[in-house]
Every structure is written in C-alpha cells, then in structure tokens.
Design a protein around this motif. Sequence first.
Motif, PDB file in Angstrom:
ATOM      1  N   SER A   1       0.854  -1.230  -0.003  1.00  0.00           N
ATOM      2  CA  SER A   1      -0.155  -0.001  -0.148  1.00  0.00           C
ATOM      3  C   SER A   1       0.769   1.184   0.047  1.00  0.00           C
ATOM      4  O   SER A   1       2.030   1.293   0.481  1.00  0.00           O
ATOM      5  CB  SER A   1      -0.893  -0.114   1.376  1.00  0.00           C
ATOM      6  N   ILE A   2       0.411   2.340  -0.478  1.00  0.00           N
ATOM      7  CA  ILE A   2       1.026   3.618  -0.658  1.00  0.00           C
ATOM      8  C   ILE A   2      -0.230   4.417  -0.202  1.00  0.00           C
ATOM      9  O   ILE A   2      -1.362   4.577  -0.874  1.00  0.00           O
ATOM     10  CB  ILE A   2       1.540   3.924  -2.315  1.00  0.00           C
ATOM     11  N   ASN A   3      -0.009   5.215   0.992  1.00  0.00           N
ATOM     12  CA  ASN A   3      -1.181   6.253   1.690  1.00  0.00           C
ATOM     13  C   ASN A   3      -0.620   7.417   1.809  1.00  0.00           C
ATOM     14  O   ASN A   3       0.596   7.784   2.023  1.00  0.00           O
ATOM     15  CB  ASN A   3      -1.824   5.639   2.892  1.00  0.00           C
ATOM     16  N   LEU A   4      -1.303   8.470   1.896  1.00  0.00           N
ATOM     17  CA  LEU A   4      -1.257   9.815   2.442  1.00  0.00           C
ATOM     18  C   LEU A   4      -1.549   9.623   3.996  1.00  0.00           C
ATOM     19  O   LEU A   4      -2.503   9.450   4.237  1.00  0.00           O
ATOM     20  CB  LEU A   4      -1.674  10.917   1.675  1.00  0.00           C
ATOM     21  N   ASP A   5      -0.666  10.028   4.942  1.00  0.00           N
ATOM     22  CA  ASP A   5      -1.116   9.825   6.339  1.00  0.00           C
ATOM     23  C   ASP A   5      -1.378  11.118   6.813  1.00  0.00           C
ATOM     24  O   ASP A   5      -0.681  12.287   6.722  1.00  0.00           O
ATOM     25  CB  ASP A   5      -0.041   9.335   7.019  1.00  0.00           C
ATOM     26  N   LEU A   6      -2.642  11.422   7.483  1.00  0.00           N
ATOM     27  CA  LEU A   6      -3.255  12.401   8.002  1.00  0.00           C
ATOM     28  C   LEU A   6      -3.093  12.317   9.381  1.00  0.00           C
ATOM     29  O   LEU A   6      -3.841  11.372  10.082  1.00  0.00           O
ATOM     30  CB  LEU A   6      -4.747  12.926   7.529  1.00  0.00           C
ATOM     31  N   ILE A   7      -2.217  12.998  10.284  1.00  0.00           N
ATOM     32  CA  ILE A   7      -2.020  12.424  11.662  1.00  0.00           C
ATOM     33  C   ILE A   7      -2.290  13.643  12.469  1.00  0.00           C
ATOM     34  O   ILE A   7      -1.714  14.968  12.421  1.00  0.00           O
ATOM     35  CB  ILE A   7      -0.549  12.234  11.899  1.00  0.00           C
ATOM     36  N   ALA A   8      -3.128  13.304  13.585  1.00  0.00           N
ATOM     37  CA  ALA A   8      -3.483  14.437  14.213  1.00  0.00           C
ATOM     38  C   ALA A   8      -2.860  13.775  15.814  1.00  0.00           C
ATOM     39  O   ALA A   8      -3.230  12.714  16.261  1.00  0.00           O
ATOM     40  CB  ALA A   8      -4.945  14.134  14.745  1.00  0.00           C
TER      41      ALA A   8
END
Length: 288
Positions: A13-20
């Motif tokens: 997998s290749i993802n954009l991580d949106l991290i809070a």
Amino acid sequence: MSTRTPAVTVVGSINLDLIATAERLPTAGETIGGAALSEQPGGKGANQAAAAARLGGSARMIGAVGSDVQGQRMLDALAGAGVDTADVAVLPQPTGTALIVVDRDGENQIVVCPGANSHLALDRVEFGPDETVLCQLEVGLPVALKAARRSKGYFVLNAAPAMDLPAELLERCDLVIVNESEYALIPALAQAKLVAVTYGGDGSAMFEHGRKVAEAPSVSVAVANTVGAGDAFCAAVVLALRSGLDYTQALAVANAVGGDAVGDPSSQPDLAQLGYYVGRTAASADAR
C-alpha cells in the motif's frame, strides 16, 4: 554478513497519512481538542520500501496511487528515499489515505481509506528468480496470494492487518512478520516455517513451526511515533536475514532500526545504513 545489501521488492500500500497528534486517544463518541495536524507519506508498503532503500538495499515498489496531487507527492517521496517507482500504477481512483490519531506516548489509532490500493493488479509485473519479495495485506489477500504464486524467490509476508490466511499462502512464505496481537489472532502461524514476532518494548522473537528459536531485547528510546516502526523492523529483518545474519543477530539489528523509527515523528523516518546497525548491535552485545 554480505558486503552488499540485498535487493527487496515491496508489493503493498501507498497512503497519504493525515496525523492528528493529541494528548490522548479519544474514546468512542468523544471529541478531543487541541490536536496538531500533519500530513506525511505513508502506507505499510511504501514505508517498508523507503526503509529498505534508506538501509542501503536496492528497493523496488509495486503499488498504486491516484492521478491526483497526493499521488504525485507519494511518488516523489519514494523516489527521494531511493526507491524505484517504475512499477507503481497511477490510477483514476484517489490516492489511499490513512487517518491517524497519535497520543503523547506515541500510541495510535488508524483508519485506512484504501482508494487506489484496492485496485492494484499484478498482471504485468515480473519477479526474478532470485528476487526477495515483501508483501503486506493492506492491498488485500488476493493480491498477496497472487504475488506469492508469481514470486519464485524468497517471499516474505507481513501479515497485517490480521486475517485468516489460506494454507497455500502460508506454505509459500519463507518468513512471516507480525506483532504479538497479530500472532495471537492468526492461530495458523503456529504451523508456519518461520515467523518473526515483535513485542514492542519487550523486543522480538523468531519461531520455527511454533517453537521459539531466537529472541532479542528492545532498544530503550523516547517514543515520538510508532506508526512506521513496525515497517522499519520488517525491512530491516528481511535485509539482515538475506545478508546472512543469524536469527538472533537479525532480530537485534531490526530492533535497533525499529527503535530509531519510534524516535522519529515521520512514518518514513531517516535511517542509517544496515551496516551501522550491525556494528552497533555487535558493540552492544560485547558490552554485555
């Protein structure tokens, strides 16, 4: 150990991580304020490929991104880490996204929206007879099974997220990598030929057909983010084993790499060359 770090092909997998990043993780139905938001390249496959390349291996990524700004950003990040992205498909679907909440201790909760990852196909992908292939399950079990069937060389499965694994896939695996929760959730792993299990702060162990044959302690570090640590461990233990290290040495090296990853807030942290970790763990063993 070989003087040349091996090549690894990652299917995943290749993802954009949106991290809070918040003081603590929310409970069900709870809203927590005061968090800080960041965006990072991520995805288990991409994280493992980036780690393999930074450790000095020749890394090839097989995956899929969307034909959007995020997809190009993910490709640029992989190329910047030294990963060959020629076999990453650019598809009409949106780039995969992971929504991640991280607390002050580095623990996390993750929800993955797979997007283009769900449409990855291996029809035009070729694997060489001596190629080491590392796969995970974020791209779906059918893709992992097809990769196992088409790969003729050393095949590794990071069995995450945990799910029932068909006997054909387990029998094909030269190595399976899981954390302790995944090991408990997949009873069939007790029959696998070789399984590396991580235990967080308690280190890692290697099992042959359910019998523990090696273990290594963890490295004490300040935790910044645990998201990419397991992926860095996966890349490191594969490269270490393929370089000729024994089980105990390979686990120690991978623990050291994972420790550095935990101390870095990025999902794709900067890492030293594999030889550095081999020397570091050898010096630590001599000191004991």
